[in-house]
Design a protein around this motif. Structure first.
Motif, PDB file in Angstrom:
ATOM      1  N   PRO A 123       0.832  -1.217   0.000  1.00 27.04           N
ATOM      2  CA  PRO A 123       0.000   0.000   0.000  1.00 27.04           C
ATOM      3  C   PRO A 123       0.863   1.262   0.000  1.00 27.04           C
ATOM      4  N   LEU A 124       0.234   2.364  -0.350  1.00 29.43           N
ATOM      5  CA  LEU A 124       0.905   3.659  -0.348  1.00 29.43           C
ATOM      6  C   LEU A 124       0.554   4.403   0.942  1.00 29.43           C
ATOM      7  N   LYS A 125       1.425   5.281   1.375  1.00 27.50           N
ATOM      8  CA  LYS A 125       1.159   6.141   2.539  1.00 27.50           C
ATOM      9  C   LYS A 125       0.624   7.470   2.030  1.00 27.50           C
ATOM     10  N   ALA A 126      -0.529   7.895   2.550  1.00 27.06           N
ATOM     11  CA  ALA A 126      -1.162   9.129   2.086  1.00 27.06           C
ATOM     12  C   ALA A 126      -1.464  10.044   3.263  1.00 27.06           C
ATOM     13  N   PHE A 127      -1.069  11.310   3.100  1.00 29.58           N
ATOM     14  CA  PHE A 127      -1.334  12.317   4.114  1.00 29.58           C
ATOM     15  C   PHE A 127      -2.028  13.504   3.452  1.00 29.58           C
ATOM     16  N   PRO A 128      -2.862  14.249   4.186  1.00 31.47           N
ATOM     17  CA  PRO A 128      -3.627  15.362   3.604  1.00 31.47           C
ATOM     18  C   PRO A 128      -2.750  16.358   2.852  1.00 31.47           C
ATOM     19  N   GLY A 129      -3.175  16.715   1.632  1.00 31.41           N
ATOM     20  CA  GLY A 129      -2.490  17.704   0.811  1.00 31.41           C
ATOM     21  C   GLY A 129      -1.220  17.215   0.138  1.00 31.41           C
ATOM     22  N   GLN A 130      -0.892  15.979   0.317  1.00 35.24           N
ATOM     23  CA  GLN A 130       0.354  15.424  -0.217  1.00 35.24           C
ATOM     24  C   GLN A 130       0.197  15.014  -1.685  1.00 35.24           C
ATOM     25  N   LYS A 131       1.326  15.023  -2.398  1.00 37.07           N
ATOM     26  CA  LYS A 131       1.400  14.437  -3.736  1.00 37.07           C
ATOM     27  C   LYS A 131       2.152  13.123  -3.596  1.00 37.07           C
ATOM     28  N   ILE A 132       1.601  12.062  -4.162  1.00 40.98           N
ATOM     29  CA  ILE A 132       2.187  10.729  -4.044  1.00 40.98           C
ATOM     30  C   ILE A 132       2.585  10.229  -5.425  1.00 40.98           C
ATOM     31  N   ALA A 133       3.769   9.662  -5.524  1.00 40.25           N
ATOM     32  CA  ALA A 133       4.210   9.038  -6.777  1.00 40.25           C
ATOM     33  C   ALA A 133       3.604   7.638  -6.869  1.00 40.25           C
ATOM     34  N   VAL A 134       2.967   7.363  -7.968  1.00 36.11           N
ATOM     35  CA  VAL A 134       2.367   6.059  -8.229  1.00 36.11           C
ATOM     36  C   VAL A 134       3.079   5.467  -9.438  1.00 36.11           C
ATOM     37  N   ILE A 135       3.562   4.230  -9.289  1.00 32.51           N
ATOM     38  CA  ILE A 135       4.248   3.558 -10.392  1.00 32.51           C
ATOM     39  C   ILE A 135       3.488   2.290 -10.730  1.00 32.51           C
ATOM     40  N   VAL A 136       3.127   2.161 -11.999  1.00 32.19           N
ATOM     41  CA  VAL A 136       2.431   0.981 -12.495  1.00 32.19           C
ATOM     42  C   VAL A 136       3.330   0.325 -13.539  1.00 32.19           C
ATOM     43  N   SER A 137       3.676  -0.932 -13.299  1.00 28.16           N
ATOM     44  CA  SER A 137       4.472  -1.695 -14.272  1.00 28.16           C
ATOM     45  C   SER A 137       3.530  -2.246 -15.336  1.00 28.16           C
ATOM     46  N   MET A 138       3.976  -2.201 -16.590  1.00 30.41           N
ATOM     47  CA  MET A 138       3.126  -2.734 -17.659  1.00 30.41           C
ATOM     48  C   MET A 138       3.963  -3.470 -18.691  1.00 30.41           C
ATOM     49  N   GLU A 139       3.277  -4.391 -19.367  1.00 31.64           N
ATOM     50  CA  GLU A 139       3.913  -5.164 -20.434  1.00 31.64           C
ATOM     51  C   GLU A 139       2.905  -5.354 -21.558  1.00 31.64           C
ATOM     52  N   LEU A 140       3.362  -5.063 -22.777  1.00 29.61           N
ATOM     53  CA  LEU A 140       2.518  -5.164 -23.965  1.00 29.61           C
ATOM     54  C   LEU A 140       2.990  -6.327 -24.831  1.00 29.61           C
ATOM     55  N   ASP A 141       2.053  -7.110 -25.314  1.00 33.01           N
ATOM     56  CA  ASP A 141       2.335  -8.220 -26.235  1.00 33.01           C
ATOM     57  C   ASP A 141       3.311  -7.754 -27.315  1.00 33.01           C
ATOM     58  N   ARG A 142       4.285  -8.586 -27.647  1.00 30.93           N
ATOM     59  CA  ARG A 142       5.365  -8.183 -28.562  1.00 30.93           C
ATOM     60  C   ARG A 142       4.906  -7.816 -29.970  1.00 30.93           C
ATOM     61  N   PHE A 143       3.729  -8.248 -30.384  1.00 28.92           N
ATOM     62  CA  PHE A 143       3.250  -7.918 -31.728  1.00 28.92           C
ATOM     63  C   PHE A 143       2.464  -6.605 -31.775  1.00 28.92           C
ATOM     64  N   TYR A 144       2.243  -5.985 -30.619  1.00 29.40           N
ATOM     65  CA  TYR A 144       1.435  -4.764 -30.546  1.00 29.40           C
ATOM     66  C   TYR A 144       2.278  -3.551 -30.177  1.00 29.40           C
ATOM     67  N   LYS A 145       1.786  -2.393 -30.612  1.00 29.80           N
ATOM     68  CA  LYS A 145       2.285  -1.093 -30.176  1.00 29.80           C
ATOM     69  C   LYS A 145       1.057  -0.320 -29.712  1.00 29.80           C
ATOM     70  N   ALA A 146       1.211   0.464 -28.649  1.00 32.13           N
ATOM     71  CA  ALA A 146       0.091   1.251 -28.115  1.00 32.13           C
ATOM     72  C   ALA A 146       0.355   2.733 -28.375  1.00 32.13           C
ATOM     73  N   TYR A 147      -0.687   3.434 -28.798  1.00 38.62           N
ATOM     74  CA  TYR A 147      -0.572   4.859 -29.120  1.00 38.62           C
ATOM     75  C   TYR A 147      -0.484   5.686 -27.838  1.00 38.62           C
ATOM     76  N   LEU A 148       0.508   6.541 -27.750  1.00 35.73           N
ATOM     77  CA  LEU A 148       0.721   7.347 -26.552  1.00 35.73           C
ATOM     78  C   LEU A 148      -0.475   8.251 -26.254  1.00 35.73           C
ATOM     79  N   ASP A 149      -1.049   8.853 -27.285  1.00 34.99           N
ATOM     80  CA  ASP A 149      -2.155   9.793 -27.068  1.00 34.99           C
ATOM     81  C   ASP A 149      -3.473   9.117 -26.683  1.00 34.99           C
ATOM     82  N   LYS A 150      -3.525   7.796 -26.682  1.00 35.93           N
ATOM     83  CA  LYS A 150      -4.747   7.076 -26.298  1.00 35.93           C
ATOM     84  C   LYS A 150      -4.713   6.593 -24.846  1.00 35.93           C
TER      85      LYS A 150
END
Length: 144
Positions: free
Chosen positions: A37-64
């Motif tokens: 879990p993340l630690k959250a305090f009032p008025g704080q900005k928290i860095a959230v990191i999500v790991s992702m992996e895309l099938d090798r035959f696909y490319k995903a559009y940045l603007d989508k």
């Protein structure tokens, strides 16, 4: 003979990312919260990191890409970026596009409301994306 082998090798590399004719992966992107879990305090900005992996035959559009926090609901995303970003030729639109391929991360900044007191939290997120092979594009998808 050396020239032939060189040309053969280069032609194989050029088609390494090309999907087989009937290839279809309805859910080519996986995404998981890197720290919880993340630690959250009032008025704080928290860095959230999500790991992702895309099938090798696909490319995903940045603007989508769209990244939102579902729970806790008062939290909002201040900003997010996708890493790494690639520039690729899209044969379907016949233009160069910015996008994502392979393994990477969503780096987001989440705002904690000043009137909320949370402590340790688990978050639920939605990550919307659109991915294509050289032969077809999927409708936008959501990873939860």
């Amino acid at each position: 003979m050396k020239v032939f082998l060189f040309i053969f090798f280069i032609s194989i590399l050029g088609h390494a990312d090309e999907a087989p004719e009937d290839y279809l992966n309805e859910t080519p992107l996986t995404a998981t919260l890197a720290t919880a879990p993340l630690k959250a305090f009032p008025g704080q900005k928290i860095a959230v990191i999500v790991s992702m992996e895309l099938d090798r035959f696909y490319k995903a559009y940045l603007d989508k890409f769209k990244f939102t926090i579902k729970e806790p609901s008062p939290f909002k995303i201040d900003s997010f970026e996708i890493q790494p970003v690639i520039n690729f030729y899209d044969p379907l639109s016949q233009n160069y596009k910015n996008g994502f391929k392979g393994k990477g991360e969503v780096l987001a900044v989440m705002l904690v409301p000043r009137d909320q007191n949370f402590g340790a939290i688990d978050i639920e997120f939605d990550l919307v994306y659109q991915a294509c092979t050289t032969k077809h594009c999927l409708f936008p998808k959501t990873v939860k």
